[in-house]
Design a protein around this motif. Structure first.
Motif, PDB file in Angstrom:
ATOM      1  N   UNK A  49       0.998  -1.170  -0.113  1.00 25.62           N
ATOM      2  CA  UNK A  49      -0.152   0.119   0.127  1.00 25.62           C
ATOM      3  C   UNK A  49       0.646   0.917  -0.071  1.00 25.62           C
ATOM      4  N   UNK A  50       2.331   1.436  -0.666  1.00 21.32           N
ATOM      5  CA  UNK A  50       3.342   2.377  -0.205  1.00 21.32           C
ATOM      6  C   UNK A  50       3.136   3.210  -1.835  1.00 21.32           C
ATOM      7  N   UNK A  51       4.286   3.179  -2.156  1.00 28.24           N
ATOM      8  CA  UNK A  51       4.807   4.041  -3.885  1.00 28.24           C
ATOM      9  C   UNK A  51       4.391   2.709  -3.891  1.00 28.24           C
ATOM     10  N   UNK A  52       4.218   2.892  -5.755  1.00 29.34           N
ATOM     11  CA  UNK A  52       3.731   2.346  -6.708  1.00 29.34           C
ATOM     12  C   UNK A  52       5.418   1.964  -7.612  1.00 29.34           C
ATOM     13  N   UNK A  53       4.957   0.801  -8.448  1.00 26.22           N
ATOM     14  CA  UNK A  53       6.552   1.173  -8.732  1.00 26.22           C
ATOM     15  C   UNK A  53       7.305   1.741  -9.435  1.00 26.22           C
ATOM     16  N   UNK A  54       9.051   1.655  -9.556  1.00 26.96           N
ATOM     17  CA  UNK A  54       9.576   2.942 -10.018  1.00 26.96           C
ATOM     18  C   UNK A  54       9.254   4.061  -9.777  1.00 26.96           C
ATOM     19  N   UNK A  55       8.223   4.579  -7.985  1.00 26.30           N
ATOM     20  CA  UNK A  55       8.362   5.636  -7.504  1.00 26.30           C
ATOM     21  C   UNK A  55       8.071   5.628  -5.883  1.00 26.30           C
ATOM     22  N   UNK A  56       8.825   6.710  -5.234  1.00 27.89           N
ATOM     23  CA  UNK A  56       8.698   7.061  -3.985  1.00 27.89           C
ATOM     24  C   UNK A  56      10.294   7.147  -4.106  1.00 27.89           C
ATOM     25  N   UNK A  57      10.446   8.381  -2.829  1.00 28.92           N
ATOM     26  CA  UNK A  57      12.219   8.863  -2.517  1.00 28.92           C
ATOM     27  C   UNK A  57      12.914   7.670  -2.328  1.00 28.92           C
ATOM     28  N   UNK A  58      13.036   6.200  -2.257  1.00 19.40           N
ATOM     29  CA  UNK A  58      14.059   5.105  -2.080  1.00 19.40           C
ATOM     30  C   UNK A  58      13.572   4.537  -3.251  1.00 19.40           C
ATOM     31  N   UNK A  59      12.959   5.590  -4.517  1.00 23.25           N
ATOM     32  CA  UNK A  59      12.348   4.474  -5.456  1.00 23.25           C
ATOM     33  C   UNK A  59      14.087   3.625  -6.131  1.00 23.25           C
ATOM     34  N   UNK A  60      13.588   2.237  -6.443  1.00 25.57           N
ATOM     35  CA  UNK A  60      14.842   1.333  -7.269  1.00 25.57           C
ATOM     36  C   UNK A  60      14.599   2.065  -8.799  1.00 25.57           C
ATOM     37  N   UNK A  61      16.480   1.493  -9.143  1.00 25.42           N
ATOM     38  CA  UNK A  61      16.861   2.215 -10.662  1.00 25.42           C
ATOM     39  C   UNK A  61      16.107   1.144 -11.621  1.00 25.42           C
ATOM     40  N   UNK A  62      15.508   1.837 -12.423  1.00 28.55           N
ATOM     41  CA  UNK A  62      15.245   0.822 -13.625  1.00 28.55           C
ATOM     42  C   UNK A  62      15.712   0.373 -14.607  1.00 28.55           C
ATOM     43  N   UNK A  63      15.425  -1.540 -14.608  1.00 27.23           N
ATOM     44  CA  UNK A  63      16.453  -1.909 -15.888  1.00 27.23           C
ATOM     45  C   UNK A  63      16.333  -1.491 -17.166  1.00 27.23           C
ATOM     46  N   UNK A  64      17.223  -1.848 -17.727  1.00 31.76           N
ATOM     47  CA  UNK A  64      17.151  -2.301 -19.421  1.00 31.76           C
ATOM     48  C   UNK A  64      17.245  -3.195 -20.023  1.00 31.76           C
ATOM     49  N   UNK A  65      17.104  -3.508 -21.328  1.00 36.00           N
ATOM     50  CA  UNK A  65      17.218  -4.797 -21.558  1.00 36.00           C
ATOM     51  C   UNK A  65      18.487  -5.990 -21.312  1.00 36.00           C
ATOM     52  N   UNK A  66      18.040  -6.800 -20.681  1.00 36.82           N
ATOM     53  CA  UNK A  66      18.765  -7.820 -20.517  1.00 36.82           C
ATOM     54  C   UNK A  66      20.240  -7.134 -18.986  1.00 36.82           C
ATOM     55  N   UNK A  67      19.206  -6.322 -17.925  1.00 30.92           N
ATOM     56  CA  UNK A  67      19.940  -5.536 -17.163  1.00 30.92           C
ATOM     57  C   UNK A  67      18.354  -5.788 -15.788  1.00 30.92           C
ATOM     58  N   UNK A  68      18.461  -6.815 -14.854  1.00 26.43           N
ATOM     59  CA  UNK A  68      17.697  -6.128 -13.837  1.00 26.43           C
ATOM     60  C   UNK A  68      18.040  -5.275 -13.028  1.00 26.43           C
ATOM     61  N   UNK A  69      16.361  -4.942 -12.332  1.00 22.67           N
ATOM     62  CA  UNK A  69      16.651  -3.452 -11.617  1.00 22.67           C
ATOM     63  C   UNK A  69      16.394  -3.302 -10.776  1.00 22.67           C
ATOM     64  N   UNK A  70      16.706  -2.207  -9.946  1.00 26.17           N
ATOM     65  CA  UNK A  70      17.096  -2.812  -8.123  1.00 26.17           C
ATOM     66  C   UNK A  70      15.758  -2.635  -7.313  1.00 26.17           C
ATOM     67  N   UNK A  71      16.389  -2.514  -6.400  1.00 29.17           N
ATOM     68  CA  UNK A  71      14.925  -2.531  -5.628  1.00 29.17           C
ATOM     69  C   UNK A  71      14.837  -1.704  -4.631  1.00 29.17           C
TER      70      UNK A  71
END
Length: 291
Positions: A49-71
């Motif tokens: 019930x917090x910030x959605x994906x890829x949002x918020x002050x501590x959002x994880x970095x978005x990955x690119x093709x064949x590159x996993x994202x940050x938590x």
């Protein structure tokens, strides 16, 4: 199950076995009561019930093709995938922030952060069931998976604190973490604070970093304070899993500081002073000072 928003006041709140009280949407569930009882099998749950994906002050970095994202990060930093996990923020002693979302990937969606729960029980808080504010899990394929969301906030105040249930604000898993493949990071643990006059509670209180196939999230913070204490106790425990760091950048005294079970704690910032009367580092815990 029942859902509700915002604040409510009551004399008696009882969550029956197999019942779930949940927050209807993103934000803060605020409960003021004389007595709160959560029975075996019952729960108050504000997970995801917090910030959605890829949002918020501590959002994880978005990955690119064949590159996993940050938590996503909150109490602990988000686990690093092929790109960085989110940073820490918020208060150790008065946790009111919602958790941040994990980074998206090329084909996956990051987990949402955990929500925020505040309970003020003027008499007894009796927990034999569970209170949960976990981050959501990321999705995606083995090389394009998204990050887990961070845990949220749980802030409890009670005159008498009893029971043997569980209180959990842990980070979510990255996509494909359960299979051991992929390249993303798990969500960082959230923040929990419990204030009480007397306590016989002997259940589990946890804010672990979530499982990341590249790196676990960092441990969240658990702060416990009785009326008899001057400063309270800070516990940072990552459940035996090595992951990203838990940053402390405020100056504060504690009755005790306990770092355990593979938690990695970094004290950062010029002028930061952390002063515990009792200091324990155990079970592969680690402390570094970066100022």
């Amino acid at each position: 199950s029942s859902t509700m928003n915002g604040k409510f006041n009551t004399t008696l709140l009882t969550v029956m076995p197999n019942a779930v009280l949940a927050h209807q949407s993103t934000g803060f569930l605020n409960i003021t009561a004389v007595n709160v009882t959560i029975n075996y099998g019952g729960s108050i749950n504000v997970s995801r019930r917090g910030f959605a994906a890829a949002s918020g002050p501590g959002k994880g970095t978005t990955g690119t093709t064949f590159s996993g994202a940050g938590g996503g990060g909150y109490g602990g930093a988000g686990g690093t995938g092929n790109v960085a996990g989110g940073t820490t923020y918020g208060s150790i002693i008065t946790p009111v922030d919602i958790g941040s979302g994990g980074g998206n990937s090329n084909i996956g969606t990051g987990g949402a952060g955990g929500g925020t729960l505040f309970i003020n029980a003027s008499d007894t808080l009796y927990i034999n069931g569970s209170i949960v504010a976990n981050g959501g899990n990321g999705t995606g394929g083995s090389n394009d998976d998204a990050g887990g969301g961070s845990g949220g906030s749980i802030w409890l105040i009670a005159s008498t604190f009893v029971g043997n249930g569980s209180i959990n604000a842990s980070g979510g898993l990255s996509g494909q973490a359960s299979s051991g493949t992929g390249r993303a990071g798990g969500g960082g643990g959230g923040r929990i604070a419990v204030y009480y006059t007397t306590s016989t509670f002997n259940g589990l209180i946890s804010a672990f970093g979530g499982n990341g196939n590249q790196q676990f999230g960092g441990a969240g913070t658990v702060f416990l304070k009785s009326d008899a204490q001057t400063y309270g106790d800070l516990l940072i425990n990552n459940g035996g899993n090595s992951g990203n760091a838990t940053n402390i950048s405020i100056s504060r005294s504690f009755d005790s500081l306990n770092i355990s079970r593979n938690a990695v704690v970094e004290i950062t910032g010029d002028g930061t002073s952390v002063t515990p009367s009792i200091f324990n580092v155990s079970s592969n815990g680690r402390l570094t000072v970066n100022n």
